[in-house]
Write a protein that holds these residues in place. Structure first.
Motif, PDB file in Angstrom:
ATOM      1  N   PHE A 199       0.818  -1.214   0.000  1.00  0.00           N
ATOM      2  CA  PHE A 199       0.000   0.000   0.000  1.00  0.00           C
ATOM      3  C   PHE A 199       0.854   1.267   0.000  1.00  0.00           C
ATOM      4  CE2 PHE A 199       0.826  -0.014   4.550  1.00  0.00           C
ATOM      5  CZ  PHE A 199       0.751   1.320   4.925  1.00  0.00           C
ATOM      6  N   ARG A 200       2.065   1.216   0.547  1.00  0.00           N
ATOM      7  CA  ARG A 200       2.929   2.396   0.595  1.00  0.00           C
ATOM      8  C   ARG A 200       3.968   2.391  -0.505  1.00  0.00           C
ATOM      9  NH1 ARG A 200       6.172   5.531  -0.347  1.00  0.00           N
ATOM     10  NH2 ARG A 200       7.374   6.916   1.016  1.00  0.00           N
ATOM     11  N   PHE A 201       4.581   1.258  -0.782  1.00  0.00           N
ATOM     12  CA  PHE A 201       5.747   1.210  -1.666  1.00  0.00           C
ATOM     13  C   PHE A 201       5.464   0.620  -3.039  1.00  0.00           C
ATOM     14  CE2 PHE A 201       7.336   0.956   2.730  1.00  0.00           C
ATOM     15  CZ  PHE A 201       8.093   2.112   2.757  1.00  0.00           C
ATOM     16  N   GLY A 202       4.236   0.185  -3.281  1.00  0.00           N
ATOM     17  CA  GLY A 202       3.930  -0.407  -4.579  1.00  0.00           C
ATOM     18  C   GLY A 202       4.789  -1.635  -4.817  1.00  0.00           C
ATOM     19  N   ASP A 203       5.534  -1.612  -5.938  1.00  0.00           N
ATOM     20  CA  ASP A 203       6.433  -2.720  -6.266  1.00  0.00           C
ATOM     21  C   ASP A 203       7.895  -2.379  -6.011  1.00  0.00           C
ATOM     22  OD1 ASP A 203       4.134  -3.939  -7.112  1.00  0.00           O
ATOM     23  OD2 ASP A 203       4.555  -3.765  -9.261  1.00  0.00           O
ATOM     24  N   ASP A 204       8.150  -1.249  -5.337  1.00  0.00           N
ATOM     25  CA  ASP A 204       9.523  -0.749  -5.214  1.00  0.00           C
ATOM     26  C   ASP A 204      10.403  -1.571  -4.283  1.00  0.00           C
ATOM     27  OD1 ASP A 204       8.886   1.252  -6.953  1.00  0.00           O
ATOM     28  OD2 ASP A 204       8.618   2.796  -5.414  1.00  0.00           O
ATOM     29  N   ILE A 205       9.818  -2.283  -3.337  1.00  0.00           N
ATOM     30  CA  ILE A 205      10.640  -3.052  -2.395  1.00  0.00           C
ATOM     31  C   ILE A 205      10.296  -4.544  -2.488  1.00  0.00           C
ATOM     32  CG2 ILE A 205      11.048  -1.128  -0.827  1.00  0.00           C
ATOM     33  CD1 ILE A 205       8.862  -2.325   1.002  1.00  0.00           C
ATOM     34  N   ALA A 206      10.127  -5.006  -3.706  1.00  0.00           N
ATOM     35  CA  ALA A 206       9.789  -6.411  -3.935  1.00  0.00           C
ATOM     36  C   ALA A 206      10.952  -7.313  -3.516  1.00  0.00           C
ATOM     37  CB  ALA A 206       9.455  -6.640  -5.398  1.00  0.00           C
ATOM     38  N   PHE A 207      10.619  -8.540  -3.170  1.00  0.00           N
ATOM     39  CA  PHE A 207      11.604  -9.536  -2.761  1.00  0.00           C
ATOM     40  C   PHE A 207      11.150 -10.894  -3.299  1.00  0.00           C
ATOM     41  CE2 PHE A 207       8.526  -8.742   0.644  1.00  0.00           C
ATOM     42  CZ  PHE A 207       7.993 -10.004   0.858  1.00  0.00           C
ATOM     43  N   PRO A 208      11.986 -11.914  -3.266  1.00  0.00           N
ATOM     44  CA  PRO A 208      11.567 -13.225  -3.752  1.00  0.00           C
ATOM     45  C   PRO A 208      10.334 -13.717  -3.007  1.00  0.00           C
ATOM     46  CG  PRO A 208      13.933 -13.183  -3.476  1.00  0.00           C
ATOM     47  CD  PRO A 208      13.420 -11.909  -2.878  1.00  0.00           C
ATOM     48  N   PRO A 209       9.271 -14.048  -3.734  1.00  0.00           N
ATOM     49  CA  PRO A 209       8.048 -14.496  -3.064  1.00  0.00           C
ATOM     50  C   PRO A 209       8.269 -15.805  -2.319  1.00  0.00           C
ATOM     51  CG  PRO A 209       7.893 -14.841  -5.434  1.00  0.00           C
ATOM     52  CD  PRO A 209       9.128 -14.031  -5.198  1.00  0.00           C
ATOM     53  N   VAL A 210       7.501 -15.981  -1.258  1.00  0.00           N
ATOM     54  CA  VAL A 210       7.612 -17.194  -0.456  1.00  0.00           C
ATOM     55  C   VAL A 210       6.216 -17.762  -0.222  1.00  0.00           C
ATOM     56  CG1 VAL A 210       7.641 -15.857   1.696  1.00  0.00           C
ATOM     57  CG2 VAL A 210       8.498 -18.201   1.677  1.00  0.00           C
ATOM     58  N   ALA A 211       6.072 -19.052  -0.476  1.00  0.00           N
ATOM     59  CA  ALA A 211       4.786 -19.714  -0.278  1.00  0.00           C
ATOM     60  C   ALA A 211       4.557 -19.935   1.215  1.00  0.00           C
ATOM     61  CB  ALA A 211       4.758 -21.046  -1.018  1.00  0.00           C
ATOM     62  N   VAL A 212       3.364 -19.624   1.665  1.00  0.00           N
ATOM     63  CA  VAL A 212       2.994 -19.805   3.066  1.00  0.00           C
ATOM     64  C   VAL A 212       2.329 -21.170   3.226  1.00  0.00           C
ATOM     65  CG1 VAL A 212       1.581 -18.914   4.953  1.00  0.00           C
ATOM     66  CG2 VAL A 212       2.772 -17.324   3.424  1.00  0.00           C
ATOM     67  N   ASP A 213       2.860 -21.970   4.132  1.00  0.00           N
ATOM     68  CA  ASP A 213       2.350 -23.324   4.341  1.00  0.00           C
ATOM     69  C   ASP A 213       1.234 -23.382   5.369  1.00  0.00           C
ATOM     70  OD1 ASP A 213       4.393 -24.803   2.678  1.00  0.00           O
ATOM     71  OD2 ASP A 213       5.732 -23.815   4.105  1.00  0.00           O
ATOM     72  N   ARG A 214       1.249 -22.437   6.295  1.00  0.00           N
ATOM     73  CA  ARG A 214       0.206 -22.429   7.323  1.00  0.00           C
ATOM     74  C   ARG A 214      -0.192 -21.004   7.647  1.00  0.00           C
ATOM     75  NH1 ARG A 214       0.721 -24.047  13.748  1.00  0.00           N
ATOM     76  NH2 ARG A 214      -1.300 -23.169  14.315  1.00  0.00           N
ATOM     77  N   ILE A 215      -1.487 -20.758   7.650  1.00  0.00           N
ATOM     78  CA  ILE A 215      -2.033 -19.458   8.001  1.00  0.00           C
ATOM     79  C   ILE A 215      -2.425 -19.459   9.475  1.00  0.00           C
ATOM     80  CG2 ILE A 215      -3.950 -17.856   7.615  1.00  0.00           C
ATOM     81  CD1 ILE A 215      -2.121 -17.930   5.254  1.00  0.00           C
ATOM     82  N   VAL A 216      -2.070 -18.381  10.178  1.00  0.00           N
ATOM     83  CA  VAL A 216      -2.560 -18.184  11.547  1.00  0.00           C
ATOM     84  C   VAL A 216      -3.434 -16.943  11.565  1.00  0.00           C
ATOM     85  CG1 VAL A 216      -0.689 -19.364  12.743  1.00  0.00           C
ATOM     86  CG2 VAL A 216      -0.461 -16.937  12.194  1.00  0.00           C
ATOM     87  N   HIS A 217      -4.359 -16.925  12.496  1.00  0.00           N
ATOM     88  CA  HIS A 217      -5.232 -15.771  12.682  1.00  0.00           C
ATOM     89  C   HIS A 217      -4.856 -15.078  13.986  1.00  0.00           C
ATOM     90  CE1 HIS A 217      -7.591 -17.322   9.335  1.00  0.00           C
ATOM     91  NE2 HIS A 217      -7.569 -18.511   9.939  1.00  0.00           N
ATOM     92  N   ASP A 218      -5.428 -13.919  14.198  1.00  0.00           N
ATOM     93  CA  ASP A 218      -5.121 -13.154  15.402  1.00  0.00           C
ATOM     94  C   ASP A 218      -5.361 -14.006  16.645  1.00  0.00           C
ATOM     95  OD1 ASP A 218      -4.490 -11.034  17.057  1.00  0.00           O
ATOM     96  OD2 ASP A 218      -6.469 -10.091  16.884  1.00  0.00           O
ATOM     97  N   GLY A 219      -4.333 -14.141  17.472  1.00  0.00           N
ATOM     98  CA  GLY A 219      -4.440 -14.960  18.669  1.00  0.00           C
ATOM     99  C   GLY A 219      -4.103 -16.419  18.445  1.00  0.00           C
ATOM    100  N   GLY A 220      -3.804 -16.784  17.197  1.00  0.00           N
ATOM    101  CA  GLY A 220      -3.440 -18.157  16.891  1.00  0.00           C
ATOM    102  C   GLY A 220      -2.069 -18.516  17.446  1.00  0.00           C
ATOM    103  N   THR A 221      -1.835 -19.804  17.587  1.00  0.00           N
ATOM    104  CA  THR A 221      -0.584 -20.258  18.185  1.00  0.00           C
ATOM    105  C   THR A 221       0.157 -21.221  17.267  1.00  0.00           C
ATOM    106  OG1 THR A 221      -1.696 -22.067  19.366  1.00  0.00           O
ATOM    107  CG2 THR A 221      -1.440 -19.971  20.538  1.00  0.00           C
ATOM    108  N   VAL A 222       1.455 -21.292  17.498  1.00  0.00           N
ATOM    109  CA  VAL A 222       2.345 -22.231  16.823  1.00  0.00           C
ATOM    110  C   VAL A 222       3.134 -22.945  17.919  1.00  0.00           C
ATOM    111  CG1 VAL A 222       4.316 -22.463  15.266  1.00  0.00           C
ATOM    112  CG2 VAL A 222       2.533 -20.776  14.775  1.00  0.00           C
ATOM    113  N   THR A 223       3.120 -24.267  17.904  1.00  0.00           N
ATOM    114  CA  THR A 223       3.802 -25.033  18.950  1.00  0.00           C
ATOM    115  C   THR A 223       4.771 -26.031  18.345  1.00  0.00           C
ATOM    116  OG1 THR A 223       1.909 -24.830  20.450  1.00  0.00           O
ATOM    117  CG2 THR A 223       3.490 -26.574  20.929  1.00  0.00           C
TER     118      THR A 223
END
Length: 287
Positions: free
Chosen positions: A134-158
């Motif tokens: 929203f601020r930088f457009g495509d100016d600070i792009a980096f190699p994309p990374v696939a997300v294997d697990r989504i967490v929501h607000d308050g979610g945990t990882v153990t």
């Protein structure tokens, strides 16, 4: 993310990529530092200002944030120097999807085979390599990374008896994440807070922002969340937020109590960034 610039696919090209990072500000924030144990099972393996934390468990390790693409070899060397193995990293976490904190995630995922975990509203930006920010457009792009697990607000990882909780603290990015955990050291339990980023980047407008209409309310929510968190050990996505250099030096000299146990520093940081937010809101409200 206050300091900006810009997958490492082959180990042989890393030195060239490090040398290619021309921006002086980014280069200064990406200098090697001696890795060290903060306390308990928590270690510092990042650069001079862009941070990376290693959390060690009996069932494998967790790595939070990657720094730039160019930070990856520094992290790799730090993990090895501490006596750990990159292949033992089982989970990758991220504070937010700017290139100085997420730029090396794709390379780290390739190196370690770890699973990538991210907040629901941040995962799309990671998957597209920071493009359409929203601020930088495509100016600070980096190699994309696939997300294997989504967490929501308050979610945990153990993993291995260690649990990290994801707190959505939006504004800096829509899914900016502050992680918390408990650490045990010398018979004591400590509340650890890894602040994502609660600052406002230059050029960001808080009122009537068409690319992020709810940004002012999101920042207000973030400060309420941060003020509600119990904190003994104050860490963050930038070392400058919590005096990484000074505290590390004091720790090496054997200072007690541990200088990273700094609840007052945490409260002062949150108070300071909230005051800056409120000052900008007031300024934007002027005719």
């Amino acid at each position: 993310m206050r300091k900006l610039l810009p997958i490492l696919l082959l180990l042989s090209v890393w030195p060239a990529l490090v040398a290619a990072q021309k921006d002086p500000t980014s280069r200064a924030s990406n200098q090697p530092v001696e890795p060290f144990r903060i306390l308990g099972n928590l270690y510092y393996v990042g650069a001079s200002d862009v941070t990376s934390f290693l959390i060690v468990t009996p069932d494998g390790n967790i790595l939070l944030d990657s720094g730039f693409e160019e930070t990856v070899p520094l992290i790799r060397d730090s993990v090895k120097k501490l006596g750990f193995k990159m292949e033992d990293v089982k989970l990758l976490l991220n504070s937010h999807s700017h290139f100085d904190h997420a730029g090396g995630l794709a390379a780290l995922k390739q190196l370690t085979g770890a699973k990538m975990v991210a907040m629901d509203t941040e995962a799309p930006l990671l998957a597209r390599g920071g493009k359409n920010d929203f601020r930088f457009g495509d100016d600070i792009a980096f190699p994309p990374v696939a997300v294997d697990r989504i967490v929501h607000d308050g979610g945990t990882v153990t993993l291995g008896g260690v649990t990290l909780t994801a707190h959505k603290t939006p504004g800096h990015t829509p899914g900016n994440t502050t992680w918390t955990m408990k650490a045990q050291d010398k018979g004591k339990s400590y509340d650890v807070v890894f602040v994502g980023s609660d600052t406002i980047n230059p050029g960001v407008v808080l009122t009537n922002n068409p690319k992020y209409p709810g940004i002012a309310a999101d920042y207000a929510h973030t400060f309420e969340v941060l003020k509600s968190l119990p904190c003994d050990v104050f860490l963050a996505s930038h070392g400058s937020f919590f005096d990484l250099k000074g505290k590390a030096e004091r720790l090496r000299k054997g200072e007690t109590p541990n200088p990273f146990v700094d609840p007052q520093g945490y409260r002062e940081h949150v108070k300071g960034t909230e005051e800056l937010y409120r000052a900008q809101l007031a300024k934007e409200a002027q005719p």
